[in-house]
Write a protein that holds these residues in place. Structure first.
Motif, mmCIF file in Angstrom:
data_model
loop_
_atom_site.group_PDB
_atom_site.id
_atom_site.type_symbol
_atom_site.label_atom_id
_atom_site.label_comp_id
_atom_site.label_asym_id
_atom_site.label_seq_id
_atom_site.Cartn_x
_atom_site.Cartn_y
_atom_site.Cartn_z
ATOM 1 N N PHE A 1 30.332 -58.970 102.803
ATOM 2 C CA PHE A 1 29.183 -59.065 101.894
ATOM 3 C C PHE A 1 29.216 -60.362 101.090
ATOM 4 C CE2 PHE A 1 27.404 -55.183 102.951
ATOM 5 C CZ PHE A 1 28.364 -54.195 102.972
ATOM 6 N N PHE A 2 30.353 -60.668 100.540
ATOM 7 C CA PHE A 2 30.523 -61.931 99.818
ATOM 8 C C PHE A 2 31.994 -62.119 99.505
ATOM 9 C CE2 PHE A 2 31.657 -60.596 95.557
ATOM 10 C CZ PHE A 2 31.164 -59.317 95.478
ATOM 11 N N GLY A 3 32.353 -63.321 99.143
ATOM 12 C CA GLY A 3 33.708 -63.613 98.685
ATOM 13 C C GLY A 3 33.619 -64.631 97.566
ATOM 14 N N LYS A 4 34.398 -64.430 96.553
ATOM 15 C CA LYS A 4 34.393 -65.334 95.410
ATOM 16 C C LYS A 4 35.817 -65.661 94.994
ATOM 17 C CE LYS A 4 30.102 -63.474 93.405
ATOM 18 N NZ LYS A 4 29.506 -62.836 92.216
ATOM 19 N N TRP A 5 35.988 -66.844 94.455
ATOM 20 C CA TRP A 5 37.225 -67.258 93.796
ATOM 21 C C TRP A 5 36.906 -67.553 92.337
ATOM 22 C CZ3 TRP A 5 42.036 -66.902 95.645
ATOM 23 C CH2 TRP A 5 42.218 -66.843 97.033
ATOM 24 N N TYR A 6 37.701 -66.978 91.466
ATOM 25 C CA TYR A 6 37.636 -67.241 90.039
ATOM 26 C C TYR A 6 38.964 -67.841 89.609
ATOM 27 C CZ TYR A 6 33.528 -64.172 89.455
ATOM 28 O OH TYR A 6 32.280 -63.603 89.520
ATOM 29 N N ARG A 7 38.967 -68.400 88.422
ATOM 30 C CA ARG A 7 40.220 -68.842 87.824
ATOM 31 C C ARG A 7 40.173 -68.631 86.312
ATOM 32 N NH1 ARG A 7 39.780 -75.429 88.703
ATOM 33 N NH2 ARG A 7 38.107 -75.806 87.176
ATOM 34 N N GLN A 8 41.357 -68.483 85.762
ATOM 35 C CA GLN A 8 41.467 -68.319 84.321
ATOM 36 C C GLN A 8 42.637 -69.142 83.818
ATOM 37 O OE1 GLN A 8 41.694 -64.252 82.931
ATOM 38 N NE2 GLN A 8 40.983 -64.845 80.897
ATOM 39 N N ALA A 9 42.315 -70.113 82.999
ATOM 40 C CA ALA A 9 43.336 -70.955 82.389
ATOM 41 C C ALA A 9 43.768 -70.329 81.066
ATOM 42 C CB ALA A 9 42.780 -72.351 82.164
ATOM 43 N N PRO A 10 44.962 -70.658 80.589
ATOM 44 C CA PRO A 10 45.441 -70.089 79.323
ATOM 45 C C PRO A 10 44.462 -70.343 78.181
ATOM 46 C CG PRO A 10 47.205 -71.220 80.445
ATOM 47 C CD PRO A 10 45.963 -71.528 81.214
ATOM 48 N N GLY A 11 44.118 -69.287 77.465
ATOM 49 C CA GLY A 11 43.229 -69.410 76.328
ATOM 50 C C GLY A 11 41.767 -69.570 76.665
ATOM 51 N N GLU B 1 43.667 -80.173 85.009
ATOM 52 C CA GLU B 1 42.781 -79.129 84.508
ATOM 53 C C GLU B 1 42.479 -78.023 85.515
ATOM 54 O OE1 GLU B 1 42.320 -82.429 84.484
ATOM 55 O OE2 GLU B 1 40.211 -82.971 84.899
ATOM 56 N N ASP B 2 42.997 -78.143 86.727
ATOM 57 C CA ASP B 2 42.859 -77.065 87.701
ATOM 58 C C ASP B 2 43.935 -76.000 87.515
ATOM 59 O OD1 ASP B 2 42.014 -79.564 90.122
ATOM 60 O OD2 ASP B 2 40.637 -78.196 89.091
ATOM 61 N N THR B 3 44.862 -76.255 86.635
ATOM 62 C CA THR B 3 45.926 -75.287 86.363
ATOM 63 C C THR B 3 45.325 -73.992 85.833
ATOM 64 O OG1 THR B 3 47.584 -76.986 85.923
ATOM 65 C CG2 THR B 3 47.954 -74.808 84.950
ATOM 66 N N ALA B 4 45.638 -72.884 86.503
ATOM 67 C CA ALA B 4 45.072 -71.589 86.133
ATOM 68 C C ALA B 4 45.634 -70.523 87.068
ATOM 69 C CB ALA B 4 43.547 -71.607 86.245
ATOM 70 N N VAL B 5 45.345 -69.285 86.733
ATOM 71 C CA VAL B 5 45.563 -68.184 87.667
ATOM 72 C C VAL B 5 44.265 -68.013 88.450
ATOM 73 C CG1 VAL B 5 46.103 -65.753 87.958
ATOM 74 C CG2 VAL B 5 47.203 -67.071 86.129
ATOM 75 N N TYR B 6 44.385 -67.992 89.766
ATOM 76 C CA TYR B 6 43.222 -67.892 90.640
ATOM 77 C C TYR B 6 43.123 -66.476 91.207
ATOM 78 C CZ TYR B 6 42.446 -72.890 90.405
ATOM 79 O OH TYR B 6 42.164 -74.166 89.959
#
Length: 115
Positions: free
Chosen positions: A31-41, A88-93
């Motif tokens: 149906f779909f696929g997505k990538w998210y990321r979350q950096a500290p703070g 700035e790409d540092t994050a949890v993906y």
């Protein structure tokens, strides 16, 4: 039980590349696929998405031209090729998929860009 498992994260120098994978068990990315990321703070943000037919792909402005989202032919694995990585790409993906009744997430994989 549906599971999404990300892999491929790690430590990389600026300008380097990583390829993230997200494998789905008892489900698929049809149906779909997505990538998210979350950096500290920071809040979780959408990085890339692909629709069911694969003919509509969108990227966040700050990753356009550097990241590529794709799926395998059986729709069981979602990929994110990340090139020219920046600090700035540092994050949890996280990978994400679902349908009108379900929303599934992986546990996340850490990407750290550091010299």
């Amino acid at each position: 039980q549906v599971q999404l498992v990300e892999s491929g994260g790690g430590l990389v120098r600026p300008g380097g590349s990583l390829r993230l994978s997200c494998s789905a068990s008892r489900y698929s990315f049809r149906f779909f696929g997505k990538w998210y990321r979350q950096a500290p703070g920071k809040e979780r943000e959408l990085v890339a998405r692909i629709n069911g037919s694969g003919d509509k792909i969108d990227y966040a402005d700050d990753v356009k031209g550097r990241f590529t989202i794709s799926r395998d032919r059986y729709y069981h694995t979602l990929y994110l090729q990340m090139d020219s990585l920046k600090f700035e790409d540092t994050a949890v993906y996280y990978c994400n998929t679902g349908d009108r009744d379900h929303d599934y997430w992986g546990q996340g994989t850490q990407v750290t860009v550091s010299s």
